[in-house]
Design an enzyme around this catalytic site. Structure first.
Site, PDB file in Angstrom:
ATOM      1  N   THR A  55       0.859  -1.190   0.000  1.00 53.15           N
ATOM      2  CA  THR A  55       0.000   0.000   0.000  1.00 53.15           C
ATOM      3  C   THR A  55       0.892   1.236   0.000  1.00 53.15           C
ATOM      4  OG1 THR A  55      -1.674  -1.194   1.223  1.00 53.15           O
ATOM      5  CG2 THR A  55      -1.818   1.214   1.269  1.00 53.15           C
ATOM      6  N   ARG A  64      -7.983  -9.373   3.957  1.00 49.57           N
ATOM      7  CA  ARG A  64      -8.010  -9.115   5.396  1.00 49.57           C
ATOM      8  C   ARG A  64      -7.254 -10.240   6.077  1.00 49.57           C
ATOM      9  NH1 ARG A  64     -14.274  -9.781   5.436  1.00 49.57           N
ATOM     10  NH2 ARG A  64     -13.504 -11.328   3.959  1.00 49.57           N
ATOM     11  N   LYS A  73      -6.876   2.270  -3.005  1.00 52.57           N
ATOM     12  CA  LYS A  73      -6.506   1.528  -1.791  1.00 52.57           C
ATOM     13  C   LYS A  73      -6.586   2.424  -0.557  1.00 52.57           C
ATOM     14  CE  LYS A  73      -4.990  -1.519   1.013  1.00 52.57           C
ATOM     15  NZ  LYS A  73      -5.810  -2.595   1.506  1.00 52.57           N
ATOM     16  N   CYS A  89      -2.561  -1.935   9.026  1.00 54.54           N
ATOM     17  CA  CYS A  89      -3.002  -1.175   7.848  1.00 54.54           C
ATOM     18  C   CYS A  89      -3.767   0.096   8.185  1.00 54.54           C
ATOM     19  CB  CYS A  89      -3.843  -2.068   6.945  1.00 54.54           C
ATOM     20  SG  CYS A  89      -2.873  -3.382   6.198  1.00 54.54           S
ATOM     21  N   LYS A 100      -1.898   3.174   9.930  1.00 54.12           N
ATOM     22  CA  LYS A 100      -0.840   3.803   9.122  1.00 54.12           C
ATOM     23  C   LYS A 100      -1.392   4.356   7.802  1.00 54.12           C
ATOM     24  CE  LYS A 100       1.202   0.086   6.372  1.00 54.12           C
ATOM     25  NZ  LYS A 100       0.625   0.401   5.079  1.00 54.12           N
ATOM     26  N   LYS A 135      -7.141  -8.547  15.813  1.00 53.33           N
ATOM     27  CA  LYS A 135      -8.478  -9.046  15.479  1.00 53.33           C
ATOM     28  C   LYS A 135      -8.460 -10.565  15.590  1.00 53.33           C
ATOM     29  CE  LYS A 135      -9.283  -9.507  10.879  1.00 53.33           C
ATOM     30  NZ  LYS A 135      -9.479  -9.146   9.487  1.00 53.33           N
ATOM     31  N   ARG A 154       0.385  -6.115  15.528  1.00 52.12           N
ATOM     32  CA  ARG A 154       0.805  -4.758  15.184  1.00 52.12           C
ATOM     33  C   ARG A 154      -0.346  -3.780  15.433  1.00 52.12           C
ATOM     34  NH1 ARG A 154       3.438  -5.858   9.309  1.00 52.12           N
ATOM     35  NH2 ARG A 154       1.690  -7.303   9.195  1.00 52.12           N
TER      36      ARG A 154
HETATM   37  P1  NAD Z   1       5.184  -7.600   6.526  1.00 47.78           P
HETATM   38  O1  NAD Z   1       5.977  -6.716   7.400  1.00 47.78           O
HETATM   39  O2  NAD Z   1       4.452  -8.762   7.115  1.00 47.78           O
HETATM   40  O3  NAD Z   1       6.135  -8.193   5.364  1.00 47.78           O
HETATM   41  C1  NAD Z   1       7.070  -7.444   4.656  1.00 47.78           C
HETATM   42  C2  NAD Z   1       8.189  -8.394   4.228  1.00 47.78           C
HETATM   43  O4  NAD Z   1       9.068  -7.710   3.349  1.00 47.78           O
HETATM   44  C3  NAD Z   1       9.042  -8.892   5.386  1.00 47.78           C
HETATM   45  O5  NAD Z   1       9.102 -10.302   5.373  1.00 47.78           O
HETATM   46  C4  NAD Z   1      10.407  -8.277   5.123  1.00 47.78           C
HETATM   47  O6  NAD Z   1      11.474  -9.087   5.581  1.00 47.78           O
HETATM   48  C5  NAD Z   1      10.387  -8.149   3.606  1.00 47.78           C
HETATM   49  N1  NAD Z   1      11.347  -7.181   3.078  1.00 47.78           N
HETATM   50  C6  NAD Z   1      11.606  -5.919   3.480  1.00 47.78           C
HETATM   51  N2  NAD Z   1      12.570  -5.366   2.721  1.00 47.78           N
HETATM   52  C7  NAD Z   1      12.936  -6.285   1.808  1.00 47.78           C
HETATM   53  C8  NAD Z   1      13.881  -6.309   0.752  1.00 47.78           C
HETATM   54  N3  NAD Z   1      14.657  -5.257   0.475  1.00 47.78           N
HETATM   55  N4  NAD Z   1      13.992  -7.424   0.020  1.00 47.78           N
HETATM   56  C9  NAD Z   1      13.227  -8.507   0.287  1.00 47.78           C
HETATM   57  N5  NAD Z   1      12.310  -8.541   1.271  1.00 47.78           N
HETATM   58  C10 NAD Z   1      12.161  -7.452   2.032  1.00 47.78           C
HETATM   59  O7  NAD Z   1       4.171  -6.658   5.747  1.00 47.78           O
HETATM   60  P2  NAD Z   1       2.713  -7.016   5.189  1.00 47.78           P
HETATM   61  O8  NAD Z   1       1.723  -7.002   6.291  1.00 47.78           O
HETATM   62  O9  NAD Z   1       2.810  -8.200   4.307  1.00 47.78           O
HETATM   63  O10 NAD Z   1       2.417  -5.720   4.306  1.00 47.78           O
HETATM   64  C11 NAD Z   1       3.140  -5.454   3.122  1.00 47.78           C
HETATM   65  C12 NAD Z   1       2.464  -4.302   2.394  1.00 47.78           C
HETATM   66  O11 NAD Z   1       1.129  -4.684   2.010  1.00 47.78           O
HETATM   67  C13 NAD Z   1       2.294  -3.040   3.237  1.00 47.78           C
HETATM   68  O12 NAD Z   1       2.416  -1.929   2.385  1.00 47.78           O
HETATM   69  C14 NAD Z   1       0.867  -3.146   3.750  1.00 47.78           C
HETATM   70  O13 NAD Z   1       0.309  -1.889   4.044  1.00 47.78           O
HETATM   71  C15 NAD Z   1       0.174  -3.780   2.560  1.00 47.78           C
HETATM   72  N6  NAD Z   1      -1.037  -4.537   2.903  1.00 47.78           N
HETATM   73  C16 NAD Z   1      -1.058  -5.305   4.021  1.00 47.78           C
HETATM   74  C17 NAD Z   1      -2.203  -6.034   4.309  1.00 47.78           C
HETATM   75  C18 NAD Z   1      -2.260  -6.884   5.547  1.00 47.78           C
HETATM   76  O14 NAD Z   1      -3.357  -7.347   5.874  1.00 47.78           O
HETATM   77  N7  NAD Z   1      -1.154  -7.120   6.251  1.00 47.78           N
HETATM   78  C19 NAD Z   1      -3.315  -5.980   3.458  1.00 47.78           C
HETATM   79  C20 NAD Z   1      -3.248  -5.203   2.303  1.00 47.78           C
HETATM   80  C21 NAD Z   1      -2.096  -4.476   2.030  1.00 47.78           C
END
Ligand code: NAD
Length: 470
Positions: free
Chosen positions: A120, A153, A222, A278, A281, A338, A345
């Site tokens: 996002t 989700r 988004k 999400c 932030k 949830k 987080r």
């Molecule tokens: P997360 O922190 O669980 O995962 C991020 C991953 O990226 C980690 O495993 C980290 O080690 C890896 N990473 C970071 N830098 C890296 C690099 N240079 N090379 C390779 N890997 C690297 O995050 P998340 O919850 O999966 O969210 C990721 C994105 O998706 C965010 O922008 C979030 O807002 C968005 N998003 C999250 C959700 C959710 O439900 N968690 C839903 C929709 C969108």
């Protein structure tokens, strides 16, 4: 299609496993060696329904894990960036992880590729990614940058990914849009749903439309979606506060307004406020990007303010139930932000537990999935119980902070005998107040009159000044 997914977190891992289930060849890349070792050893590092099955089905065949971003990009037609975008102190999205990945991608361009923002990100990020890749000497026609926001989700992420309401593709060229259409074709033509072994279809799921927009519109879709959902939660929480002041029942109000199809019943769940990685932030980031573009999105300030107030109101309820807090033993059910996930987080439950600890309470807590992660932030200050009943033993009150299904089906007579005082403060409205009073509990919930065995409907108390919003 050959796909690379960069980041193996909640989004990247689920997306990678689901793309493999659609029939693509997927390399998931991460720079966290521990996570990669766990994934390569057959473990599933997050609690998410159906994910262990998908990993087992595809690991080592259509799905591999690697720390070699260069080779993964070189082998792929599309590269999905799914790294974190945490908030900075000023509330902007920290795009440094996205930038690092974009720079690395540029060195591995060997044929036309689509670079896809799955993280996002604020509007204009795709332009920055394009500039970074060009700056590092990639040819302008060797790639496109697309936005493909993720609406999954946590707790139902796999099902949400495979049975989405819609798929949004922000693409500024036909060539780029065509690649993403092909990737999602098994969903949009319905063929995935006919396959043996397809992840079970949830109620009311339909073949999803694929909506093609400009990249900027997709980036905004988004942020606007998350802001709208958070607004719905804060709206009903504000209504719940009014209900508490006048002695009305917010559940009845929700039924009355949620049956209007223009409004809908979803996200009208009063409680202790939204949390997670999400909404908090993304609202701040949307607020910040709007401000930078010259629009003061004050509505979002109020959504965030109401959300903060919900935790203070809950604290006040616990005080009303127990008078002083120092030395009290509180049983806490739920630590994840949830139900159905181990993600803590920005969890309102963790923030409340920290407040109660500061107030001098003793906490025994139970969560079906989040103990390990909660231990890392709460240290040794909390006793982690093996089940809800162990947590409740001899406690002065039981607090319900997360809406896990199992917390809505507790053996209440057993709970009554275990608690020192049969007081339940329910931050998720899992029980019916009158039934709780009939079972001998003093029961506080959100937006509904408090009840006790002697007084089935306790008179509402005026909120203290601190709760009044300006
Ligand atoms: P997360 O922190 O669980 O995962 C991020 C991953 O990226 C980690 O495993 C980290 O080690 C890896 N990473 C970071 N830098 C890296 C690099 N240079 N090379 C390779 N890997 C690297 O995050 P998340 O919850 O999966 O969210 C990721 C994105 O998706 C965010 O922008 C979030 O807002 C968005 N998003 C999250 C959700 C959710 O439900 N968690 C839903 C929709 C969108």
């Amino acid at each position: 299609m050959q796909i690379a997914v960069v980041g193996s977190g909640y989004v990247g891992l689920v997306a990678g496993a689901c793309f493999a289930d659609l029939g693509h060849i997927v390399i998931v890349v991460d720079n966290d060696e521990q996570k990669l070792a766990a994934l390569n050893n057959g473990q599933c590092p997050i609690h998410e329904k159906f994910l262990p099955e998908l990993l087992q089905r595809h690991r080592g065949h259509r799905l591999t894990f690697s720390d070699d971003l260069h080779s993964a990009v070189a082998a792929s037609d599309a590269v999905f960036i799914a790294v974190g975008t945490p908030p900075t102190e000023e509330g902007h999205a920290d795009l440094s992880y996205v930038e690092t990945v974009a720079r690395s991608i540029s060195g591995a361009m060997n044929r036309y590729k689509v670079i896809v923002e799955k993280s996002t990100v604020p509007v204009y990020t795709s332009e920055w990614i394009r500039k970074i890749i060009l700056r590092n000497a990639a040819a302008p026609d060797s790639f496109d940058v697309a936005s493909n926001p993720e609406f999954m989700r946590e707790s139902t992420a796999v099902t949400d990914f495979l049975y989405p309401d819609r798929i949004v593709v922000g693409a500024d060229s036909h060539r780029c849009a065509a690649v993403l259409r092909e990737i999602y074709a098994p969903l949009t033509d319905g063929s995935y749903y006919k396959r043996q072994g397809a992840i079970p279809r949830p109620d009311r799921a339909q073949i999803p439309p694929l909506i093609v927009t400009s990249t900027k519109s997709a980036e905004l879709i988004k942020h606007a979606s998350n802001a709208f959902l958070a607004m719905k939660i804060s709206f009903i929480n504000a209504v719940a506060s009014v209900c508490e002041s006048v002695g009305a029942n917010v559940q009845q109000v929700c039924q009355g307004i949620g049956t209007d199809r223009r409004i809908g019943p979803q996200f009208l769940n009063p409680g202790i406020g939204y949390g997670g990685s999400c909404f908090p932030k993304d609202l701040k980031a949307f607020r910040a990007v709007a401000h930078e573009c010259g629009y003061e999105f004050r509505l979002l300030d109020e959504v965030m303010h109401i959300n903060e107030e919900q935790r203070r109101r809950f604290l006040h309820k616990v005080r009303s139930a127990l008078w002083t807090l120092r030395g009290k033993h509180l049983a806490v059910l739920g630590l994840a932000f949830k139900g159905g996930t181990d993600d803590i987080r920005e969890s309102p439950a963790i923030s409340l537990v920290e407040t109660f600890l500061q107030e001098g309470c003793r906490i025994s807590a139970y969560d079906p999935a989040a103990h390990e992660r909660a231990r890392e932030v709460l240290n040794a200050k909390v006793d982690f119980a093996d089940n809800p009943y162990e947590a409740a033993r001899d406690a002065d009150a039981l607090l319900i902070l997360t809406e896990w299904d199992e917390f809505a089906a507790l053996d209440l007579p057993r709970l009554h005998t275990l608690l020192k005082y049969p007081i339940v403060v329910d931050g998720r409205n899992l029980y019916d107040p009158e039934s709780m009073a009939a079972l001998g509990f003093t029961y506080y919930s959100v937006g509904r009159p408090a009840v006790s065995p002697d007084i089935p409907s306790v008179e509402p108390q005026p909120a203290p000044k601190a709760f009044k919003t300006s």
